[in-house]
Design a protein around this motif. Structure first.
Motif, PDB file in Angstrom:
ATOM      1  N   GLU A   1       0.841  -1.191   0.000  1.00  0.00           N
ATOM      2  CA  GLU A   1       0.000   0.000   0.000  1.00  0.00           C
ATOM      3  C   GLU A   1       0.877   1.242   0.000  1.00  0.00           C
ATOM      4  N   ILE A   2       0.594   2.142  -0.924  1.00  0.00           N
ATOM      5  CA  ILE A   2       1.322   3.401  -1.022  1.00  0.00           C
ATOM      6  C   ILE A   2       0.618   4.485  -0.218  1.00  0.00           C
ATOM      7  N   ASP A   3      -0.696   4.566  -0.367  1.00  0.00           N
ATOM      8  CA  ASP A   3      -1.510   5.498   0.411  1.00  0.00           C
ATOM      9  C   ASP A   3      -2.940   4.978   0.402  1.00  0.00           C
ATOM     10  N   GLU A   4      -3.884   5.809   0.806  1.00  0.00           N
ATOM     11  CA  GLU A   4      -5.270   5.350   0.895  1.00  0.00           C
ATOM     12  C   GLU A   4      -5.908   5.116  -0.462  1.00  0.00           C
ATOM     13  N   VAL A   5      -5.273   5.566  -1.525  1.00  0.00           N
ATOM     14  CA  VAL A   5      -5.816   5.416  -2.875  1.00  0.00           C
ATOM     15  C   VAL A   5      -5.119   4.303  -3.646  1.00  0.00           C
ATOM     16  N   LEU A   6      -3.831   4.129  -3.424  1.00  0.00           N
ATOM     17  CA  LEU A   6      -3.018   3.266  -4.282  1.00  0.00           C
ATOM     18  C   LEU A   6      -2.437   2.066  -3.549  1.00  0.00           C
ATOM     19  N   THR A   7      -2.619   0.901  -4.137  1.00  0.00           N
ATOM     20  CA  THR A   7      -1.916  -0.313  -3.757  1.00  0.00           C
ATOM     21  C   THR A   7      -1.228  -0.841  -5.005  1.00  0.00           C
ATOM     22  N   LEU A   8       0.048  -1.137  -4.893  1.00  0.00           N
ATOM     23  CA  LEU A   8       0.822  -1.614  -6.034  1.00  0.00           C
ATOM     24  C   LEU A   8       1.104  -3.099  -5.888  1.00  0.00           C
ATOM     25  N   ARG A   9       0.965  -3.829  -6.998  1.00  0.00           N
ATOM     26  CA  ARG A   9       1.519  -5.178  -7.041  1.00  0.00           C
ATOM     27  C   ARG A   9       3.009  -5.052  -7.343  1.00  0.00           C
ATOM     28  N   ARG A  10       3.805  -5.790  -6.614  1.00  0.00           N
ATOM     29  CA  ARG A  10       5.253  -5.713  -6.804  1.00  0.00           C
ATOM     30  C   ARG A  10       5.869  -7.102  -6.812  1.00  0.00           C
ATOM     31  N   MET A  11       7.088  -7.152  -7.299  1.00  0.00           N
ATOM     32  CA  MET A  11       7.894  -8.366  -7.266  1.00  0.00           C
ATOM     33  C   MET A  11       9.252  -8.013  -6.679  1.00  0.00           C
ATOM     34  N   ILE A  12       9.688  -8.784  -5.714  1.00  0.00           N
ATOM     35  CA  ILE A  12      11.039  -8.637  -5.166  1.00  0.00           C
ATOM     36  C   ILE A  12      11.716  -9.997  -5.226  1.00  0.00           C
ATOM     37  N   VAL A  13      12.849 -10.050  -5.884  1.00  0.00           N
ATOM     38  CA  VAL A  13      13.671 -11.262  -5.910  1.00  0.00           C
ATOM     39  C   VAL A  13      14.974 -10.908  -5.208  1.00  0.00           C
ATOM     40  N   ARG A  14      15.231 -11.574  -4.106  1.00  0.00           N
ATOM     41  CA  ARG A  14      16.342 -11.173  -3.253  1.00  0.00           C
ATOM     42  C   ARG A  14      17.587 -12.029  -3.481  1.00  0.00           C
ATOM     43  N   ALA A  15      18.738 -11.383  -3.399  1.00  0.00           N
ATOM     44  CA  ALA A  15      20.025 -12.072  -3.499  1.00  0.00           C
ATOM     45  C   ALA A  15      20.433 -12.582  -2.122  1.00  0.00           C
ATOM     46  N   PRO A  16      21.204 -13.656  -2.069  1.00  0.00           N
ATOM     47  CA  PRO A  16      21.669 -14.150  -0.776  1.00  0.00           C
ATOM     48  C   PRO A  16      22.586 -13.160  -0.060  1.00  0.00           C
ATOM     49  N   ALA A  17      23.411 -12.427  -0.823  1.00  0.00           N
ATOM     50  CA  ALA A  17      24.298 -11.412  -0.247  1.00  0.00           C
ATOM     51  C   ALA A  17      24.330 -10.233  -1.221  1.00  0.00           C
ATOM     52  N   PRO A  18      23.297  -9.393  -1.205  1.00  0.00           N
ATOM     53  CA  PRO A  18      23.150  -8.364  -2.241  1.00  0.00           C
ATOM     54  C   PRO A  18      24.261  -7.316  -2.248  1.00  0.00           C
ATOM     55  N   LYS A  19      24.731  -7.015  -3.449  1.00  0.00           N
ATOM     56  CA  LYS A  19      25.724  -5.961  -3.639  1.00  0.00           C
ATOM     57  C   LYS A  19      25.057  -4.616  -3.913  1.00  0.00           C
ATOM     58  N   GLY A  20      23.753  -4.618  -4.063  1.00  0.00           N
ATOM     59  CA  GLY A  20      22.991  -3.419  -4.358  1.00  0.00           C
ATOM     60  C   GLY A  20      21.573  -3.810  -4.710  1.00  0.00           C
ATOM     61  N   ALA A  21      20.821  -2.858  -5.238  1.00  0.00           N
ATOM     62  CA  ALA A  21      19.425  -3.112  -5.605  1.00  0.00           C
ATOM     63  C   ALA A  21      19.156  -2.555  -6.996  1.00  0.00           C
ATOM     64  N   VAL A  22      18.246  -3.216  -7.698  1.00  0.00           N
ATOM     65  CA  VAL A  22      17.813  -2.788  -9.027  1.00  0.00           C
ATOM     66  C   VAL A  22      16.304  -2.637  -8.989  1.00  0.00           C
ATOM     67  N   LEU A  23      15.812  -1.546  -9.574  1.00  0.00           N
ATOM     68  CA  LEU A  23      14.377  -1.315  -9.681  1.00  0.00           C
ATOM     69  C   LEU A  23      14.030  -1.142 -11.150  1.00  0.00           C
ATOM     70  N   PHE A  24      13.160  -2.021 -11.675  1.00  0.00           N
ATOM     71  CA  PHE A  24      12.734  -1.961 -13.064  1.00  0.00           C
ATOM     72  C   PHE A  24      11.366  -1.285 -13.167  1.00  0.00           C
ATOM     73  N   LEU A  25      11.232  -0.378 -14.135  1.00  0.00           N
ATOM     74  CA  LEU A  25       9.985   0.348 -14.373  1.00  0.00           C
ATOM     75  C   LEU A  25       9.507   0.042 -15.788  1.00  0.00           C
ATOM     76  N   HIS A  26       8.337  -0.569 -15.885  1.00  0.00           N
ATOM     77  CA  HIS A  26       7.840  -1.052 -17.170  1.00  0.00           C
ATOM     78  C   HIS A  26       7.163   0.048 -17.978  1.00  0.00           C
ATOM     79  N   GLY A  27       6.859  -0.287 -19.238  1.00  0.00           N
ATOM     80  CA  GLY A  27       6.161   0.614 -20.140  1.00  0.00           C
ATOM     81  C   GLY A  27       4.792   0.084 -20.520  1.00  0.00           C
TER      82      GLY A  27
END
Length: 315
Positions: free
Chosen positions: A38-64
């Motif tokens: 939930e983002i706020d009272e109006v918006l709920t987003l479906r998301r996907m998180i795939v986690r690394a065992p020892a992450p070196k950073g994070a990547v966020l993909f934004l679709h079209g």
């Protein structure tokens, strides 16, 4: 803001960092990482998180358009050997909320605030974040970066329209920018939704270059086209109703863009030609890669190339 609907995103084991075709096969692991936030009272987003065992950073993909987060599944599973990977459905797409126009404008500027809220709610470390944004996802992240230059370690954008240059855009996209052509174009897109979903990624490519979508991504796009009385074409049209204003704002404020940006573009992009990318990269002094033989969806046509772009961003 409202509390996250799920206590913890699913954490899954990643496939090895192999860039073979098998690495991009559909996996149940990535599907299991999907939940809602939930983002706020109006918006709920479906998301996907795939986690690394020892992450070196994070990547966020934004679709079209007309995609959903499922287009990133194979790429996410591959990258999760080294990085936590996030993706979400924009409002109006996938299984995310589709509020009435009166409550949410679907403008690029408003999408920028959704993106900011997601990064905050997900607790992502901005200093180790790469954002990869294509098509309608690219202008919002750049608008956000104007005000928040530390929003990411690097932003990768491509195959979008940062400036108001209709001459670089496909005729139907030009028509969406203003009335009297916008409404009939939206109606036609809804009428021909089956054709769009089957062929949007093939246009502009020779028969030898054309490709099929992963079946789960194709099914998700089709299943999610219409939800709660709104289609993805409706949301796309609302985005375009505010598009010109927000393009002008970006161009007028380019000197404020301090976040490192890389620009990639499909050489054969039919929808937004690479002249747009060349001009944008030149104006901001960014590195530009025009990808030979690629159309509007390089991440779908050659996902291995997208993986390499992400690894290069962290070097």
């Amino acid at each position: 803001m409202s509390k996250d609907k799920t206590v913890n995103a699913a954490s899954v084991a990643a496939t090895p960092s192999s860039h073979t075709a098998e690495a991009f096969a559909s996996t149940q692991a990535a599907q299991d990482a999907v939940d809602f936030i939930e983002i706020d009272e109006v918006l709920t987003l479906r998301r996907m998180i795939v986690r690394a065992p020892a992450p070196k950073g994070a990547v966020l993909f934004l679709h079209g358009f007309p995609e959903t987060l499922m287009v990133w599944k194979g790429i996410a599973t591959t990258l999760a050997h080294d990085y936590d990977v996030h993706a979400f459905d924009w409002p109006g797409y996938g299984q995310s909320s589709r509020p009435a126009w009166e409550r949410f404008s679907y403008a690029p500027r408003e999408y920028a605030q959704v993106l900011k809220a997601y990064i905050e709610r997900a607790g992502i470390d901005r200093s180790k974040l790469v954002i990869y944004a294509t098509d309608i996802g690219a202008l919002p992240v750049l608008l956000l970066a104007l005000d928040e230059p530390t929003i990411a370690k690097q932003i990768i954008v491509g195959d979008f329209a940062p400036f108001d240059r209709p001459q670089y855009m496909w005729e139907s996209l030009q028509n969406l920018k203003a009335e009297p052509t916008a409404s009939p174009t939206r109606a036609y897109m809804n009428k021909t939704s089956d054709e769009i979903l089957q062929n949007v990624h093939r246009r502009g490519l020779s028969p030898a270059e054309q490709f099929d979508l992963p079946i789960d991504a194709q099914q998700d796009m089709t299943r999610s086209w219409s939800l709660d009385g709104m289609t993805s074409a409706d949301a796309f049209a609302r985005y375009y109703a505010n598009f010109t204003r927000d393009q002008h704002y970006l161009e007028a404020n380019l000197t404020r863009l301090k976040t490192p940006v890389k620009v990639i573009w499909g050489e054969k992009d039919l929808y937004i030609t690479n002249e747009m990318g060349i001009e944008f990269a030149g104006k901001i002094g960014a590195k530009l890669d025009v990808l030979p033989g690629m159309g509007h969806f390089p991440h779908l046509q050659e996902p291995e190339q997208t993986v390499e772009e992400i690894y290069a961003s962290f070097r």
